[in-house]
Design an enzyme around this catalytic site. Sequence first.
Site, PDB file in Angstrom:
ATOM      1  N   HIS A 114      51.660  -2.781 -20.751  1.00 42.86           N
ATOM      2  CA  HIS A 114      51.948  -3.389 -19.445  1.00 42.86           C
ATOM      3  C   HIS A 114      53.456  -3.567 -19.257  1.00 42.86           C
ATOM      4  CE1 HIS A 114      47.779  -4.995 -18.361  1.00 42.86           C
ATOM      5  NE2 HIS A 114      47.619  -4.393 -19.539  1.00 42.86           N
ATOM      6  N   ASN A 133      49.804   5.076 -20.377  1.00 39.58           N
ATOM      7  CA  ASN A 133      51.254   5.330 -20.404  1.00 39.58           C
ATOM      8  C   ASN A 133      51.564   6.589 -21.201  1.00 39.58           C
ATOM      9  OD1 ASN A 133      52.407   2.863 -19.037  1.00 39.58           O
ATOM     10  ND2 ASN A 133      51.071   1.945 -20.576  1.00 39.58           N
ATOM     11  N   SER A 134      50.955   6.708 -22.372  1.00 41.67           N
ATOM     12  CA  SER A 134      51.199   7.899 -23.195  1.00 41.67           C
ATOM     13  C   SER A 134      50.806   9.158 -22.422  1.00 41.67           C
ATOM     14  CB  SER A 134      50.399   7.826 -24.498  1.00 41.67           C
ATOM     15  OG  SER A 134      50.874   6.760 -25.287  1.00 41.67           O
ATOM     16  N   ASP A 137      40.094   2.474 -21.314  1.00 43.60           N
ATOM     17  CA  ASP A 137      40.079   3.564 -20.340  1.00 43.60           C
ATOM     18  C   ASP A 137      40.257   4.941 -20.974  1.00 43.60           C
ATOM     19  OD1 ASP A 137      42.636   2.813 -21.164  1.00 43.60           O
ATOM     20  OD2 ASP A 137      43.582   3.551 -19.349  1.00 43.60           O
ATOM     21  N   GLN A 138      40.541   4.992 -22.275  1.00 46.09           N
ATOM     22  CA  GLN A 138      41.003   6.235 -22.906  1.00 46.09           C
ATOM     23  C   GLN A 138      39.965   7.353 -22.851  1.00 46.09           C
ATOM     24  OE1 GLN A 138      42.092   4.467 -26.650  1.00 46.09           O
ATOM     25  NE2 GLN A 138      43.500   3.055 -25.606  1.00 46.09           N
TER      26      GLN A 138
HETATM   27  C1  UDX Z   1      47.013  -0.259 -23.433  1.00 41.22           C
HETATM   28  C2  UDX Z   1      45.601   0.361 -23.552  1.00 41.22           C
HETATM   29  O1  UDX Z   1      45.224   0.482 -24.896  1.00 41.22           O
HETATM   30  C3  UDX Z   1      45.530   1.689 -22.826  1.00 41.22           C
HETATM   31  O2  UDX Z   1      44.236   2.254 -22.949  1.00 41.22           O
HETATM   32  C4  UDX Z   1      45.825   1.463 -21.369  1.00 41.22           C
HETATM   33  O3  UDX Z   1      45.742   2.680 -20.668  1.00 41.22           O
HETATM   34  C5  UDX Z   1      47.207   0.822 -21.227  1.00 41.22           C
HETATM   35  O4  UDX Z   1      47.297  -0.381 -22.011  1.00 41.22           O
HETATM   36  P1  UDX Z   1      48.466   1.135 -25.392  1.00 41.22           P
HETATM   37  O5  UDX Z   1      47.283   1.291 -26.251  1.00 41.22           O
HETATM   38  O6  UDX Z   1      49.603   0.463 -25.962  1.00 41.22           O
HETATM   39  O7  UDX Z   1      48.090   0.502 -23.944  1.00 41.22           O
HETATM   40  O8  UDX Z   1      48.883   2.664 -25.004  1.00 41.22           O
HETATM   41  P2  UDX Z   1      49.799   3.278 -23.896  1.00 41.22           P
HETATM   42  O9  UDX Z   1      49.276   3.005 -22.538  1.00 41.22           O
HETATM   43  O10 UDX Z   1      49.934   4.684 -24.244  1.00 41.22           O
HETATM   44  O11 UDX Z   1      51.189   2.528 -24.029  1.00 41.22           O
HETATM   45  C6  UDX Z   1      51.988   2.586 -25.177  1.00 41.22           C
HETATM   46  C7  UDX Z   1      53.432   2.522 -24.806  1.00 41.22           C
HETATM   47  O12 UDX Z   1      54.173   2.318 -26.000  1.00 41.22           O
HETATM   48  C8  UDX Z   1      53.947   3.796 -24.156  1.00 41.22           C
HETATM   49  O13 UDX Z   1      54.777   3.491 -23.057  1.00 41.22           O
HETATM   50  C9  UDX Z   1      54.755   4.474 -25.255  1.00 41.22           C
HETATM   51  O14 UDX Z   1      55.867   5.202 -24.798  1.00 41.22           O
HETATM   52  C10 UDX Z   1      55.201   3.302 -26.084  1.00 41.22           C
HETATM   53  N1  UDX Z   1      55.417   3.699 -27.485  1.00 41.22           N
HETATM   54  C11 UDX Z   1      54.372   3.987 -28.297  1.00 41.22           C
HETATM   55  C12 UDX Z   1      56.710   3.798 -27.936  1.00 41.22           C
HETATM   56  O15 UDX Z   1      57.681   3.563 -27.209  1.00 41.22           O
HETATM   57  N2  UDX Z   1      56.911   4.152 -29.223  1.00 41.22           N
HETATM   58  C13 UDX Z   1      55.903   4.434 -30.084  1.00 41.22           C
HETATM   59  O16 UDX Z   1      56.182   4.761 -31.248  1.00 41.22           O
HETATM   60  C14 UDX Z   1      54.576   4.343 -29.597  1.00 41.22           C
END
Ligand code: UDX
Length: 463
Positions: free
Chosen positions: A16, A358-359, A378-379
């Site tokens: 977020h 985000n990824s 949501d993945q």
């Molecule tokens: C969560 C939920 O798990 C995901 O399903 C939903 O869509 C968004 O919220 P998260 O699991 O952290 O998020 O995954 P993601 O949405 O991909 O966000 C991760 C963030 O961390 C990305 O912006 C990515 O760039 C960042 N990141 C990750 C880094 O900067 N460095 C890293 O080594 C790993």
Amino acid sequence: MEDCHVLLVIFPGQGHINPSLQFAKRLVNLGAKVTLSTGFSAMNHMSRPQIPGLDFAPFSDGYDAGLKPDDLNDFWVSMKTRGSDALAKLITARKEEGRPFTRLIYTTIMYWAGVVARGLHVPATLLWIQPATVLDIYYHYFTEYGDLFRNCSGNQVVEVPGVPCLGVRDFPSFLFSTETNVNYDLDWAIEAMRDQIEEINVEESPKVLVNTFDALEFDALRAIKKVRMVGIGPLIPSAYLDGKDPSDTAFGGDLRQNSNDYVEWLDSQPKNSVVYLAFGSYADVPNTILEEIAQGLVNSKLPFLWVLRETYKGEKPEEKLRCKEELEGQGKIVRWCAQVEVLQHPSIGCFLTHCGWNSTLESIASGVPLVACPLWNDQFSNAKLIQDVWKMGVRVSGNEEGVVTADEYKRCIECVMGGGEKGEELRKNAKKWKDLAKAAVKEDGSSYLNLKAYMDEMLTLKS
Ligand code: UDX
């Protein structure tokens, strides 16, 4: 433009924080002032970018030392109660000081902040940080199509407006309980999502800002008659999109330390040769899954950069891997990296990801094809979109026992990295989505114009 002051309330997680910081930068660039508010559980750990026009107003969420997945049920109640109280006080105090907030914007599931704002006559908007398709799914589930989802099983599919045909394996994990790879107690999450949809429906003609763009989810953005969804993404740093601000290369709110010790190594690798692997910021990936991925990677013999965070118990996951020694020398394991920067590096050939939104968007905006390995949330739906709608990746499949084997990981990695027809098609599509993402944020692009129109509307409707 002192008149437009946004209170941006976000869930205290990296998924977020990143899009919200980028969103805040864009609002500031358009002339707004933004105060970002979240719990100390995140604010105590995150770097806070110094941007004129952006300030921070943290509140105690009861977990000020940090948040672990096992705490989530209790945390949710604690944050809602303490947060509602803190936000009400903040909004009232600013009004009394003569510098009121003119709008509150909150991220997915922080609907209670919208309730507080409504009670104090401040207009509120949801910033949805997952795909529009997933908002469609939840909206349909909690309104007229709930039984379709609940009665779907085996090989049946659900067909609802704006969404591709979904089998059970494509539902967000909160709508089913059997197939998720993460065993946290998540009862609160489905209730939070239900309350979120109810809060959207309170308004007569609600508008929701979505971190997506028109070309990517055209039908999904228009699928709910009552709700106007507006694509304003991808919310990733400007340097990688419109290039208007070359210094804007990072989100600026990392909760973890980045060692940066991979940059030289990446520079030394040939173009499109490296497999990048990462599973977002939050879930601990079970060892059984890591074992299969590691073996698949070793068998592929390809160079890799793998983000393996320490577990919440403080363990280093790679130390338990049976093929630990074979992995050494083939690639690099890091605890955290600047992910967008990595995805933009010419050496990266594919991204093996948990499909967090985000990824996924960062990969789309970087033109990198994907191996989709959803874990929860949501993945699963995002993986469906990646493989079947945008056709820029392949999704791993389980065997008869539901296990995704090392052979399957190797097959998918080689398919995406390979020179065959399939690999070529995936790369071509990835490039197409990247170009469309860039076009969306240009000054005549849909996302830029949508955000500009929203700003104009905030100025007209200011309380
Ligand atoms: C969560 C939920 O798990 C995901 O399903 C939903 O869509 C968004 O919220 P998260 O699991 O952290 O998020 O995954 P993601 O949405 O991909 O966000 C991760 C963030 O961390 C990305 O912006 C990515 O760039 C960042 N990141 C990750 C880094 O900067 N460095 C890293 O080594 C790993």
